[in-house]
Scaffold this motif. Structure first.
Motif, PDB file in Angstrom:
ATOM      1  N   ALA A  78       0.831  -1.207   0.000  1.00 45.29           N
ATOM      2  CA  ALA A  78       0.000   0.000   0.000  1.00 45.29           C
ATOM      3  C   ALA A  78       0.862   1.252   0.000  1.00 45.29           C
ATOM      4  O   ALA A  78       0.535   2.246  -0.672  1.00 45.29           O
ATOM      5  N   ALA A  79       1.965   1.241   0.742  1.00 47.84           N
ATOM      6  CA  ALA A  79       2.878   2.387   0.739  1.00 47.84           C
ATOM      7  C   ALA A  79       3.488   2.576  -0.636  1.00 47.84           C
ATOM      8  O   ALA A  79       3.645   3.706  -1.114  1.00 47.84           O
ATOM      9  N   ALA A  80       3.840   1.468  -1.282  1.00 51.43           N
ATOM     10  CA  ALA A  80       4.386   1.564  -2.638  1.00 51.43           C
ATOM     11  C   ALA A  80       3.354   2.154  -3.589  1.00 51.43           C
ATOM     12  O   ALA A  80       3.665   3.019  -4.419  1.00 51.43           O
ATOM     13  N   TRP A  85       4.537   3.347  -6.975  1.00 51.94           N
ATOM     14  CA  TRP A  85       4.199   2.178  -7.784  1.00 51.94           C
ATOM     15  C   TRP A  85       2.679   2.016  -7.824  1.00 51.94           C
ATOM     16  O   TRP A  85       2.124   1.109  -7.207  1.00 51.94           O
ATOM     17  N   PRO A  86       1.973   2.876  -8.544  1.00 54.43           N
ATOM     18  CA  PRO A  86       0.498   2.865  -8.507  1.00 54.43           C
ATOM     19  C   PRO A  86      -0.125   1.584  -9.039  1.00 54.43           C
ATOM     20  O   PRO A  86      -1.285   1.295  -8.719  1.00 54.43           O
ATOM     21  N   ASP A  87       0.612   0.802  -9.829  1.00 51.45           N
ATOM     22  CA  ASP A  87       0.039  -0.400 -10.435  1.00 51.45           C
ATOM     23  C   ASP A  87       0.190  -1.655  -9.583  1.00 51.45           C
ATOM     24  O   ASP A  87      -0.337  -2.714  -9.952  1.00 51.45           O
ATOM     25  N   ILE A  88       0.881  -1.564  -8.464  1.00 51.58           N
ATOM     26  CA  ILE A  88       1.083  -2.754  -7.648  1.00 51.58           C
ATOM     27  C   ILE A  88      -0.240  -3.202  -7.040  1.00 51.58           C
ATOM     28  O   ILE A  88      -1.071  -2.389  -6.632  1.00 51.58           O
ATOM     29  N   LEU A 146       9.151  -9.828  -3.081  1.00 50.33           N
ATOM     30  CA  LEU A 146       8.895  -9.711  -4.512  1.00 50.33           C
ATOM     31  C   LEU A 146      10.153  -9.750  -5.370  1.00 50.33           C
ATOM     32  O   LEU A 146      10.070  -9.602  -6.592  1.00 50.33           O
ATOM     33  N   GLY A 147      11.316  -9.932  -4.761  1.00 51.86           N
ATOM     34  CA  GLY A 147      12.545  -9.966  -5.547  1.00 51.86           C
ATOM     35  C   GLY A 147      12.983  -8.577  -5.984  1.00 51.86           C
ATOM     36  O   GLY A 147      12.776  -7.592  -5.280  1.00 51.86           O
ATOM     37  N   GLY A 148      13.574  -8.492  -7.167  1.00 55.09           N
ATOM     38  CA  GLY A 148      14.166  -7.238  -7.607  1.00 55.09           C
ATOM     39  C   GLY A 148      13.188  -6.214  -8.143  1.00 55.09           C
ATOM     40  O   GLY A 148      13.546  -5.043  -8.304  1.00 55.09           O
ATOM     41  N   GLU A 149      11.938  -6.605  -8.407  1.00 54.93           N
ATOM     42  CA  GLU A 149      11.007  -5.677  -9.067  1.00 54.93           C
ATOM     43  C   GLU A 149      10.755  -4.398  -8.281  1.00 54.93           C
ATOM     44  O   GLU A 149      10.721  -3.309  -8.879  1.00 54.93           O
ATOM     45  N   PRO A 150      10.555  -4.435  -6.967  1.00 52.65           N
ATOM     46  CA  PRO A 150      10.359  -3.172  -6.243  1.00 52.65           C
ATOM     47  C   PRO A 150      11.558  -2.228  -6.365  1.00 52.65           C
ATOM     48  O   PRO A 150      11.390  -1.006  -6.475  1.00 52.65           O
ATOM     49  N   ILE A 151      12.765  -2.798  -6.375  1.00 49.15           N
ATOM     50  CA  ILE A 151      13.974  -1.988  -6.524  1.00 49.15           C
ATOM     51  C   ILE A 151      14.047  -1.399  -7.923  1.00 49.15           C
ATOM     52  O   ILE A 151      14.300  -0.203  -8.097  1.00 49.15           O
TER      53      ILE A 151
END
Length: 304
Positions: A78-80, A85-88, A146-151
């Motif tokens: 939710a913070a992202a 990251w509006p599409d998460i 989630l691995g590297g995607e948030p980064i």
């Protein structure tokens, strides 16, 4: 039910980001009770109400957290969604509080811990202020799941740098999963902006191909472009099209404009898809090597 009370409630909902707190407006108690009985209002958190169907609205959930407890910090997905990251996708809103407090809701999940104040940002939702974890901290914490995607995403949106994320990770040292987070940050040292770029970087490193940078800024005729993998001295651009590349027409058109500008400026441009990297990694490496050899020979000739 008096019309004036309904009008007042509508005003408070609009000002409060879609929610109203009962204790702030005791005069509206009978109105709230009736609307709850008729299911025109729903209970979001204890003493916090919103119009039925609020769950699809992130802003209303964030406002509910702010109304429920001013010290609460929204973290995780939710913070992202609220910052970079509006599409998460997310089902529940994760909340952090320093002290224990009861929370009975399927839409929220409470964690007892402390977020360092330097890694908290404040967002306005109507007249309320909600606290959220900063993008750098959000990204590194999500990386364990989630691995590297948030980064990659926070780097692409330029809401945080690698140094920011390293500092954020240091600020929460001792958290479970930090070993994996540090490994992912190390793998991100050449600033990939997508999973496909991350894979391409690893293939080049494994092949001992050096002299490149990730998402390098290149200025051509006054226009700024970011090259996915850039051999600046040799004027080689390696462009990586991600899995969903062709679904985004804006990205598709912009990439073609960048490619044309680079070619007209004398660059060698190679394009690869996710499938190229995943299914034919040796071909990818061989073609990059061939481009390096071609550019190196041209450079040597031009120096004579």
């Amino acid at each position: 039910m008096r019309t004036i009370h309904r009008e007042r409630l509508a005003q408070l909902l609009a000002e409060g980001g879609g929610v109203v707190r009962r204790s702030e407006h005791p005069e509206l108690g009978p109105v709230l009770d009736r609307l709850l009985r008729t299911k025109e209002l729903t209970t979001v958190l204890l003493g916090i109400y919103a119009p039925a169907g609020f769950c699809a609205d992130l802003a209303a959930r964030m406002a509910a957290v702010a109304a429920w407890n001013a010290d609460a910090v929204v973290v995780g997905r939710a913070a992202a969604a609220a910052t970079y990251w509006p599409d998460i996708r997310f089902d529940r809103v994760d909340i952090v509080l320093r002290v224990a407090r009861k929370l009975r809701s399927m839409d929220f999940r409470l964690h007892r811990r402390t977020i360092p104040v330097d890694w908290i940002r404040e967002l306005r939702v109507g007249t309320r202020t909600v606290r959220v974890s900063a993008p750098a901290l959000t990204a590194v914490e999500l990386a364990a799941e989630l691995g590297g995607e948030p980064i990659d995403t926070v780097l692409r949106t330029r809401q945080a740098t690698l140094d920011d994320m390293r500092s954020a990770l240091d600020a929460v040292s001792g958290s479970r999963g930090n070993g994996a987070r540090r490994r992912l940050l190390w793998e991100s040292r050449d600033t990939p902006w997508a999973e496909s770029e991350r894979l391409a970087h690893q293939l080049l490193r494994d092949a001992a191909i050096l002299g490149w940078t990730g998402n390098e800024k290149v200025v051509i005729n006054g226009h700024t472009y970011f090259v996915d993998i850039c051999f600046l001295r040799l004027k080689i651009a390696v462009e990586i099209d991600g899995r969903d590349h062709q679904r985004d027409i804006t990205t598709f058109v912009r990439d073609r404009e960048r490619q044309n500008a680079l070619v007209l400026a004398g660059w060698i441009v190679l394009r690869f898809t996710w499938q190229d990297l995943d299914r034919h990694p040796q071909r990818f490496v061989a073609q990059v090597r061939a481009a390096i050899e071609t550019a190196s020979r041209a450079t040597a000739v031009n120096k004579r």
